[in-house]
Design a protein around this motif. Structure first.
Motif, PDB file in Angstrom:
ATOM      1  N   MET A  55      16.640  -7.423  24.648  1.00 59.09           N
ATOM      2  CA  MET A  55      15.326  -7.934  24.268  1.00 59.09           C
ATOM      3  C   MET A  55      14.242  -6.924  24.638  1.00 59.09           C
ATOM      4  O   MET A  55      14.322  -6.256  25.672  1.00 59.09           O
ATOM      5  CB  MET A  55      15.042  -9.255  24.977  1.00 59.09           C
ATOM      6  N   ARG A  56      13.206  -6.835  23.789  1.00 60.99           N
ATOM      7  CA  ARG A  56      12.058  -5.990  24.078  1.00 60.99           C
ATOM      8  C   ARG A  56      10.779  -6.726  23.652  1.00 60.99           C
ATOM      9  O   ARG A  56      10.800  -7.516  22.705  1.00 60.99           O
ATOM     10  CB  ARG A  56      12.148  -4.661  23.317  1.00 60.99           C
ATOM     11  N   PRO A  57       9.669  -6.463  24.333  1.00 62.50           N
ATOM     12  CA  PRO A  57       8.416  -7.112  23.943  1.00 62.50           C
ATOM     13  C   PRO A  57       7.773  -6.402  22.753  1.00 62.50           C
ATOM     14  O   PRO A  57       7.707  -5.165  22.710  1.00 62.50           O
ATOM     15  CB  PRO A  57       7.555  -6.966  25.205  1.00 62.50           C
ATOM     16  N   TYR A  58       7.300  -7.198  21.796  1.00 65.61           N
ATOM     17  CA  TYR A  58       6.590  -6.666  20.631  1.00 65.61           C
ATOM     18  C   TYR A  58       5.344  -7.509  20.371  1.00 65.61           C
ATOM     19  O   TYR A  58       5.389  -8.747  20.450  1.00 65.61           O
ATOM     20  CB  TYR A  58       7.482  -6.690  19.383  1.00 65.61           C
ATOM     21  N   SER A  59       4.260  -6.849  20.041  1.00 62.73           N
ATOM     22  CA  SER A  59       3.029  -7.568  19.707  1.00 62.73           C
ATOM     23  C   SER A  59       3.227  -8.370  18.426  1.00 62.73           C
ATOM     24  O   SER A  59       3.899  -7.925  17.487  1.00 62.73           O
ATOM     25  CB  SER A  59       1.870  -6.582  19.525  1.00 62.73           C
ATOM     26  N   ILE A  60       2.625  -9.534  18.383  1.00 64.45           N
ATOM     27  CA  ILE A  60       2.748 -10.428  17.227  1.00 64.45           C
ATOM     28  C   ILE A  60       1.679 -10.082  16.199  1.00 64.45           C
ATOM     29  O   ILE A  60       0.499  -9.951  16.530  1.00 64.45           O
ATOM     30  CB  ILE A  60       2.618 -11.893  17.669  1.00 64.45           C
ATOM     31  N   ALA A  61       2.097  -9.941  14.934  1.00 63.07           N
ATOM     32  CA  ALA A  61       1.170  -9.567  13.872  1.00 63.07           C
ATOM     33  C   ALA A  61       0.709 -10.749  13.028  1.00 63.07           C
ATOM     34  O   ALA A  61      -0.263 -10.634  12.281  1.00 63.07           O
ATOM     35  CB  ALA A  61       1.819  -8.515  12.956  1.00 63.07           C
ATOM     36  N   SER A  62       1.398 -11.868  13.127  1.00 61.09           N
ATOM     37  CA  SER A  62       1.059 -13.021  12.290  1.00 61.09           C
ATOM     38  C   SER A  62      -0.039 -13.865  12.922  1.00 61.09           C
ATOM     39  O   SER A  62      -0.398 -13.692  14.085  1.00 61.09           O
ATOM     40  CB  SER A  62       2.317 -13.869  12.052  1.00 61.09           C
ATOM     41  N   HIS A  63      -0.571 -14.806  12.115  1.00 59.89           N
ATOM     42  CA  HIS A  63      -1.558 -15.766  12.613  1.00 59.89           C
ATOM     43  C   HIS A  63      -0.822 -16.976  13.169  1.00 59.89           C
ATOM     44  O   HIS A  63       0.280 -17.315  12.714  1.00 59.89           O
ATOM     45  CB  HIS A  63      -2.490 -16.190  11.472  1.00 59.89           C
ATOM     46  N   HIS A  64      -1.413 -17.632  14.150  1.00 61.60           N
ATOM     47  CA  HIS A  64      -0.704 -18.748  14.797  1.00 61.60           C
ATOM     48  C   HIS A  64      -0.514 -19.950  13.885  1.00 61.60           C
ATOM     49  O   HIS A  64       0.290 -20.837  14.191  1.00 61.60           O
ATOM     50  CB  HIS A  64      -1.399 -19.166  16.097  1.00 61.60           C
ATOM     51  N   ASP A  65      -1.230 -20.017  12.753  1.00 58.88           N
ATOM     52  CA  ASP A  65      -1.037 -21.119  11.819  1.00 58.88           C
ATOM     53  C   ASP A  65       0.060 -20.834  10.793  1.00 58.88           C
ATOM     54  O   ASP A  65       0.454 -21.730  10.035  1.00 58.88           O
ATOM     55  CB  ASP A  65      -2.343 -21.424  11.077  1.00 58.88           C
ATOM     56  N   GLU A  66       0.546 -19.610  10.732  1.00 60.04           N
ATOM     57  CA  GLU A  66       1.606 -19.274   9.793  1.00 60.04           C
ATOM     58  C   GLU A  66       2.936 -19.838  10.276  1.00 60.04           C
ATOM     59  O   GLU A  66       3.135 -20.069  11.472  1.00 60.04           O
ATOM     60  CB  GLU A  66       1.707 -17.756   9.625  1.00 60.04           C
ATOM     61  N   ASP A  67       3.863 -20.040   9.334  1.00 60.48           N
ATOM     62  CA  ASP A  67       5.171 -20.587   9.696  1.00 60.48           C
ATOM     63  C   ASP A  67       6.184 -19.484   9.984  1.00 60.48           C
ATOM     64  O   ASP A  67       7.390 -19.682   9.860  1.00 60.48           O
ATOM     65  CB  ASP A  67       5.695 -21.509   8.593  1.00 60.48           C
ATOM     66  N   LYS A  68       5.688 -18.319  10.355  1.00 61.23           N
ATOM     67  CA  LYS A  68       6.552 -17.188  10.660  1.00 61.23           C
ATOM     68  C   LYS A  68       5.943 -16.386  11.802  1.00 61.23           C
ATOM     69  O   LYS A  68       4.753 -16.491  12.102  1.00 61.23           O
ATOM     70  CB  LYS A  68       6.712 -16.291   9.435  1.00 61.23           C
ATOM     71  N   ILE A  69       6.782 -15.600  12.450  1.00 62.21           N
ATOM     72  CA  ILE A  69       6.335 -14.655  13.471  1.00 62.21           C
ATOM     73  C   ILE A  69       6.637 -13.258  12.931  1.00 62.21           C
ATOM     74  O   ILE A  69       7.777 -12.953  12.571  1.00 62.21           O
ATOM     75  CB  ILE A  69       7.068 -14.861  14.812  1.00 62.21           C
ATOM     76  N   SER A  70       5.610 -12.419  12.854  1.00 60.20           N
ATOM     77  CA  SER A  70       5.764 -11.097  12.246  1.00 60.20           C
ATOM     78  C   SER A  70       5.572  -9.991  13.270  1.00 60.20           C
ATOM     79  O   SER A  70       4.828 -10.141  14.243  1.00 60.20           O
ATOM     80  CB  SER A  70       4.749 -10.923  11.107  1.00 60.20           C
ATOM     81  N   PHE A  71       6.239  -8.873  13.004  1.00 62.67           N
ATOM     82  CA  PHE A  71       6.178  -7.720  13.888  1.00 62.67           C
ATOM     83  C   PHE A  71       6.077  -6.427  13.075  1.00 62.67           C
ATOM     84  O   PHE A  71       6.594  -6.344  11.957  1.00 62.67           O
ATOM     85  CB  PHE A  71       7.434  -7.634  14.766  1.00 62.67           C
TER      86      PHE A  71
END
Length: 256
Positions: A55-71
């Motif tokens: 596991m590695r930490p990555y900043s989240i690119a999506s908005h918190h209202d979206e139904d996905k987590i983007s990187f």
């Protein structure tokens, strides 16, 4: 340890070095724009304990209202995880931590003025989330400055343009590319030097900005060397970090 099994829903390889991908958002998962979360792969067929995962930490690119987590991530040639991620396809499983972390948050900055989001490499990821969350409710204008080695690595401009257009904030937004090793004049950014040096040499004043803590708020995300250099330059100009409940004029996050 609490990890969610998630599924890759989209992958875009911008070039052989950087890619953008999204995974399903676990039920109940929450985060704030500017935060990061650990994402990774299983190292065994039946993972049960921490050492069974990479596991590695990555900043989240999506908005918190979206139904996905983007990187938005970069391939580290001798890295343990990113070569594996670059081999993944839509439908493959990944693992996501159940908690997001990080204090590089817009609400820790004093209100008003122009928000400058300074990113090196894929540290840009966090600022797409910030821009999607209407930062103009707190700041008058927003400027994203992306520093990369070459023009081909400046590859998220369309995503920022779309996010800004959806909020009708085109007149209050600017994207500035900075390239440090680009040999093709047609691919060079507006800035052709490291951002800390550009600040010291008054390049932003030449663009019409009053680069002082009275008029500017700054967010910084990138590799440790970039972040340390930016902190030094900003502190020399009177910028201050938040302390407890006291708001600051800059916040920063090391990308690793």
């Amino acid at each position: 340890m609490a990890l969610h099994t998630v599924t890759i829903t989209e992958i875009s390889h911008h070039n052989e070095r950087v890619m953008f991908f999204s995974v399903t958002k676990p039920a109940g998962f929450t985060f704030k724009p500017g935060q990061f979360v650990r994402c990774g792969v299983a190292l065994t067929p039946d993972p049960q304990k921490e050492e069974d995962f990479l596991m590695r930490p990555y900043s989240i690119a999506s908005h918190h209202d979206e139904d996905k987590i983007s990187f938005y991530i970069a391939r580290v040639l001798d890295g343990a995880l990113t070569p594996k991620l670059f081999e993944k396809k839509v439908g493959d499983a990944l693992y996501l931590d159940d908690t997001a972390y990080g204090l590089m948050l817009p609400e820790r900055l004093e209100k008003g003025g122009t928000l400058f989001c300074f990113a090196s490499g894929t540290g840009l990821s966090a600022f797409l989330s910030v821009v999607k969350d209407n930062p103009w409710k707190r700041f008058d204008n927003v400027v994203v400055v992306h520093c990369a080695r070459c023009g081909d690595d400046i590859s998220l401009t369309e995503a920022f343009t779309e996010a800004v257009r959806k909020q009708n904030r085109e007149v209050n937004f600017r994207f500035i590319a900075a390239t440090t090793r680009e040999s093709d004049p047609c691919k060079c950014g507006e800035i052709t030097q490291r951002i800390p040096e550009a600040i010291e040499r008054g390049e932003f004043e030449k663009m019409g900005f009053t680069f002082t803590p009275e008029w500017v708020r700054a967010m910084i995300c990138g590799n440790p060397g970039f972040v340390d250099s930016m902190k030094k330059v900003l502190k020399a100009r009177g910028f201050t970090a938040p302390r407890g409940e006291k708001l600051g004029t800059y916040v920063a996050e090391n990308f690793w």
